[in-house]
Design an enzyme around this catalytic site. Structure first.
Site, mmCIF file in Angstrom:
data_model
loop_
_atom_site.group_PDB
_atom_site.id
_atom_site.type_symbol
_atom_site.label_atom_id
_atom_site.label_comp_id
_atom_site.label_asym_id
_atom_site.label_seq_id
_atom_site.Cartn_x
_atom_site.Cartn_y
_atom_site.Cartn_z
ATOM 1 N N LYS A 1 0.689 -1.176 0.002
ATOM 2 C CA LYS A 1 0.044 0.036 0.015
ATOM 3 C C LYS A 1 0.792 1.048 0.053
ATOM 4 O O LYS A 1 0.714 2.287 -0.847
ATOM 5 C CB LYS A 1 -0.711 0.033 1.123
ATOM 6 C CG LYS A 1 -2.101 -1.130 1.291
ATOM 7 C CD LYS A 1 -2.988 -0.770 2.440
ATOM 8 C CE LYS A 1 -2.417 -0.852 3.530
ATOM 9 N NZ LYS A 1 -1.726 -2.071 4.174
ATOM 10 N N ARG B 1 -9.893 1.209 9.030
ATOM 11 C CA ARG B 1 -9.524 -0.136 9.262
ATOM 12 C C ARG B 1 -10.407 -0.892 9.953
ATOM 13 O O ARG B 1 -10.428 -2.186 10.214
ATOM 14 C CB ARG B 1 -8.378 0.021 10.365
ATOM 15 C CG ARG B 1 -7.071 -0.631 9.595
ATOM 16 C CD ARG B 1 -6.148 -0.226 10.817
ATOM 17 N NE ARG B 1 -4.740 -0.876 10.494
ATOM 18 C CZ ARG B 1 -3.648 -0.462 10.152
ATOM 19 N NH1 ARG B 1 -3.727 0.664 9.432
ATOM 20 N NH2 ARG B 1 -2.581 -0.832 10.313
ATOM 21 N N ARG C 1 10.861 -5.862 5.497
ATOM 22 C CA ARG C 1 11.179 -4.506 5.406
ATOM 23 C C ARG C 1 12.261 -3.629 6.051
ATOM 24 O O ARG C 1 12.476 -3.961 7.274
ATOM 25 C CB ARG C 1 9.926 -3.407 5.677
ATOM 26 C CG ARG C 1 8.754 -3.416 4.815
ATOM 27 C CD ARG C 1 7.839 -2.475 4.817
ATOM 28 N NE ARG C 1 7.045 -2.780 6.297
ATOM 29 C CZ ARG C 1 5.718 -2.873 6.173
ATOM 30 N NH1 ARG C 1 4.913 -2.585 4.898
ATOM 31 N NH2 ARG C 1 4.953 -2.975 7.190
ATOM 32 N N ARG D 1 11.150 -0.667 11.218
ATOM 33 C CA ARG D 1 9.993 -0.030 12.055
ATOM 34 C C ARG D 1 9.942 -0.935 13.307
ATOM 35 O O ARG D 1 10.249 -2.214 13.222
ATOM 36 C CB ARG D 1 8.781 -0.367 11.284
ATOM 37 C CG ARG D 1 8.307 0.834 10.313
ATOM 38 C CD ARG D 1 7.207 0.661 9.513
ATOM 39 N NE ARG D 1 5.976 -0.015 10.238
ATOM 40 C CZ ARG D 1 4.910 -0.041 9.456
ATOM 41 N NH1 ARG D 1 4.557 0.386 8.571
ATOM 42 N NH2 ARG D 1 3.878 -0.388 10.345
ATOM 43 N N ARG E 1 -0.898 -7.604 13.547
ATOM 44 C CA ARG E 1 -1.673 -6.766 12.512
ATOM 45 C C ARG E 1 -2.278 -7.304 11.468
ATOM 46 O O ARG E 1 -3.293 -7.030 11.161
ATOM 47 C CB ARG E 1 -0.477 -5.570 11.853
ATOM 48 C CG ARG E 1 0.065 -4.774 13.044
ATOM 49 C CD ARG E 1 0.730 -3.493 12.765
ATOM 50 N NE ARG E 1 1.352 -3.362 11.459
ATOM 51 C CZ ARG E 1 2.554 -3.527 11.387
ATOM 52 N NH1 ARG E 1 3.345 -4.208 12.059
ATOM 53 N NH2 ARG E 1 3.042 -3.495 10.193
HETATM 54 P P1 AMP Z 1 0.556 0.835 9.319
HETATM 55 O O1 AMP Z 1 1.672 1.536 9.064
HETATM 56 O O2 AMP Z 1 -0.759 1.117 8.679
HETATM 57 O O3 AMP Z 1 0.728 -0.697 9.538
HETATM 58 O O4 AMP Z 1 -0.096 1.125 10.951
HETATM 59 C C1 AMP Z 1 0.875 1.049 12.003
HETATM 60 C C2 AMP Z 1 0.244 1.064 13.336
HETATM 61 O O5 AMP Z 1 -0.506 2.206 13.466
HETATM 62 C C3 AMP Z 1 -1.153 0.088 13.562
HETATM 63 O O6 AMP Z 1 -0.659 -1.044 14.112
HETATM 64 C C4 AMP Z 1 -1.751 0.588 14.615
HETATM 65 O O7 AMP Z 1 -1.284 0.696 15.815
HETATM 66 C C5 AMP Z 1 -1.596 2.322 14.220
HETATM 67 N N1 AMP Z 1 -2.903 2.627 13.013
HETATM 68 C C6 AMP Z 1 -2.736 2.916 11.830
HETATM 69 N N2 AMP Z 1 -3.878 3.098 11.065
HETATM 70 C C7 AMP Z 1 -4.827 3.145 12.155
HETATM 71 C C8 AMP Z 1 -6.147 3.082 12.042
HETATM 72 N N3 AMP Z 1 -6.829 3.318 10.882
HETATM 73 N N4 AMP Z 1 -6.616 2.726 13.076
HETATM 74 C C9 AMP Z 1 -6.224 2.342 14.164
HETATM 75 N N5 AMP Z 1 -4.834 2.264 14.372
HETATM 76 C C10 AMP Z 1 -4.137 2.618 13.251
#
Ligand code: AMP
Length: 220
Positions: free
Chosen positions: A15, A90, A129, A162, A173
């Site tokens: 993404k 999400r 990554r 990360r 996740r």
């Molecule tokens: P990502 O980079 O999209 O994998 O997001 C990393 C982390 O950010 C997730 O595991 C959540 O802790 C938080 N996060 C990102 N987007 C959301 C969302 N839409 N709702 C809730 N938590 C989020």
């Protein structure tokens, strides 16, 4: 009418990579809620600390915090003509919030490209990554390694990972994606917005499919 794209797909599906391409070609801001939360890491407040703990465990941040942050971001000037959303919505509550928010602006979603990838490949892609310290370049130790192991191709600096890309948080996740986020595909399918895309192709091939999906919706 603006162009509002929600990129969906399991962690590791690409993404962020596709959002960066869309941003460059369409001139729209890339709004990644994950990146916005990661940017809070530098703040020393109780909320920032809570966000950091939840992220490190791979858990979701509460909807009220997330929705408010997105509303704020979409009200900024550069988001007038639309945005590329990555990592949001999400869950169904967030999707409903987004629909209402756009409706208030007289806008609606344009298309929801869903980047499809099997679970095992997704885990490897997310866990593998690595980033240059300035986050400008992304590598993958399995699929797209740097020329010299562990070093950035351009500056030679040590690559970074990360905090939430360790196996346990990645799996958490991904589980949450299948539990809470994947059901949104049906919600958007009912609205005629979904374009399913095979994410197990070269980056440029995925991008061509994403652009085709956007073009088809714009010509409807
Ligand atoms: P990502 O980079 O999209 O994998 O997001 C990393 C982390 O950010 C997730 O595991 C959540 O802790 C938080 N996060 C990102 N987007 C959301 C969302 N839409 N709702 C809730 N938590 C989020």
């Amino acid at each position: 009418m603006g162009i509002y794209i929600v990129l969906m797909g399991v962690q590791g599906a690409g993404k962020g990579t596709q959002a960066a391409i869309l941003k460059e070609k369409l001139g729209l801001p890339h709004v990644s809620t994950g990146d916005l939360f990661r940017a809070m890491n530098t703040l020393d407040t109780p909320l920032a600390k809570r966000v950091q703990d939840l992220m490190e465990a791979g858990e979701l941040i509460p909807d009220d915090v997330t929705n408010e942050m997105v509303e704020d971001r979409l009200s900024q000037d550069d988001a007038r003509r639309g945005v590329i959303l990555d990592g949001y919505p999400r869950n169904p509550g967030q999707a409903q919030f987004l629909d209402n928010l756009l409706a208030k602006k007289g806008e609606s979603l344009t298309v929801v490209p869903v980047l499809e990838l099997d679970r095992e490949t997704a885990i490897k892609r997310a866990e593998g990554r690595r980033y240059s310290p300035d986050k400008q370049r992304v590598y993958n130790i399995y699929f797209n390694p740097p020329k010299v192991a562990g070093k950035d191709d351009v500056t030679g600096e040590e690559l970074v990972q990360r905090d939430d890309d360790h196996r346990e948080a990645v799996e958490r996740r991904i589980d949450l994606y299948y539990e809470q986020t994947a059901p949104l595909i049906e919600y958007y399918e009912n609205a005629g917005l979904v374009a399913r895309i095979d994410a197990d192709q070269a980056i440029s091939e995925v991008a061509v499919d994403v652009f085709a999906a956007i073009a088809r919706r714009l010509m409807d």
